[in-house]
Design a protein around this motif. Sequence first.
Motif, PDB file in Angstrom:
ATOM      1  N   THR A   7      45.452  36.286  43.634  1.00 54.28           N
ATOM      2  CA  THR A   7      44.396  37.023  42.937  1.00 54.28           C
ATOM      3  C   THR A   7      44.094  38.350  43.617  1.00 54.28           C
ATOM      4  N   VAL A   8      43.898  38.310  44.920  1.00 57.83           N
ATOM      5  CA  VAL A   8      43.593  39.530  45.671  1.00 57.83           C
ATOM      6  C   VAL A   8      44.747  40.520  45.584  1.00 57.83           C
TER       7      VAL A   8
ATOM      8  N   THR B 194      43.783  32.410  46.106  1.00 53.56           N
ATOM      9  CA  THR B 194      43.154  33.589  46.701  1.00 53.56           C
ATOM     10  C   THR B 194      44.156  34.715  46.949  1.00 53.56           C
TER      11      THR B 194
END
Length: 239
Positions: free
Chosen positions: A127-128, A124
């Motif tokens: 990716t963010v 997460t």
Amino acid sequence: MSNTAINTAQNVNIEYVYAGLGKRILAFIIDALVLFAYIIILTFTVYRAISVLDGDNDIGAYELSMIPIFIYSLIMHIIFNGRTVGKFIMGIKVVKEDGSPARWSDFIVRWIVRLVDLWLFMFTVGTVSILLTDKQQRLGDMMAKTIVINTRKSVNISHTILQEVDEGYQPIFLNAHLLSDIQANEIKEIYRLAGQSRDYNVLHQLRLKIESILQIKSDLKDGQFVRTVLKDYFHLTSK
């Protein structure tokens, strides 16, 4: 697509495209397949042999065999100058933010921060971070001051320039041979990138730099001038 300007050794700015999330994910998947193949090979060779010969030491052997998986990314980036198998196939590479080669210490920082970027929070954070940052950097990139760029060439320079040089070619700039191999290769690369992006300002800067190096002047247009110098260089040095 986002671009980054990189200053070459010839003091000419050229642009590279940041590697997007899609390419980076595909590179990661390819690397995972490489490691999966490694495990399969071990399972049917080393593990099987160990279980037959000395079953009491199975656990220690398994732990040792996991070390290459644990350090795969770090070692590959260091040995292959910012690439893993996946990155090589996808045509992407890790470099410093200014375009210079990343150092082994930078790769260590990126590798350590993978724990947060990828593993602790199930990808997460990484990716963010890639999606929201201007330079498409994960946390490890920001801490190491590195970026991931596309390096794949869509045009082969030998097809556009060097194949035009035949045995009867008469060079115009007889001192083109004074260029070093490194300079000639960089001129070819800058010429290719300038043509690909239609950046005529870069092409003109390249022309001025060549004139300065070789101490020559010409009435040829920028593109024709660069092509001629390269052909002359190739013709003269090939002999």
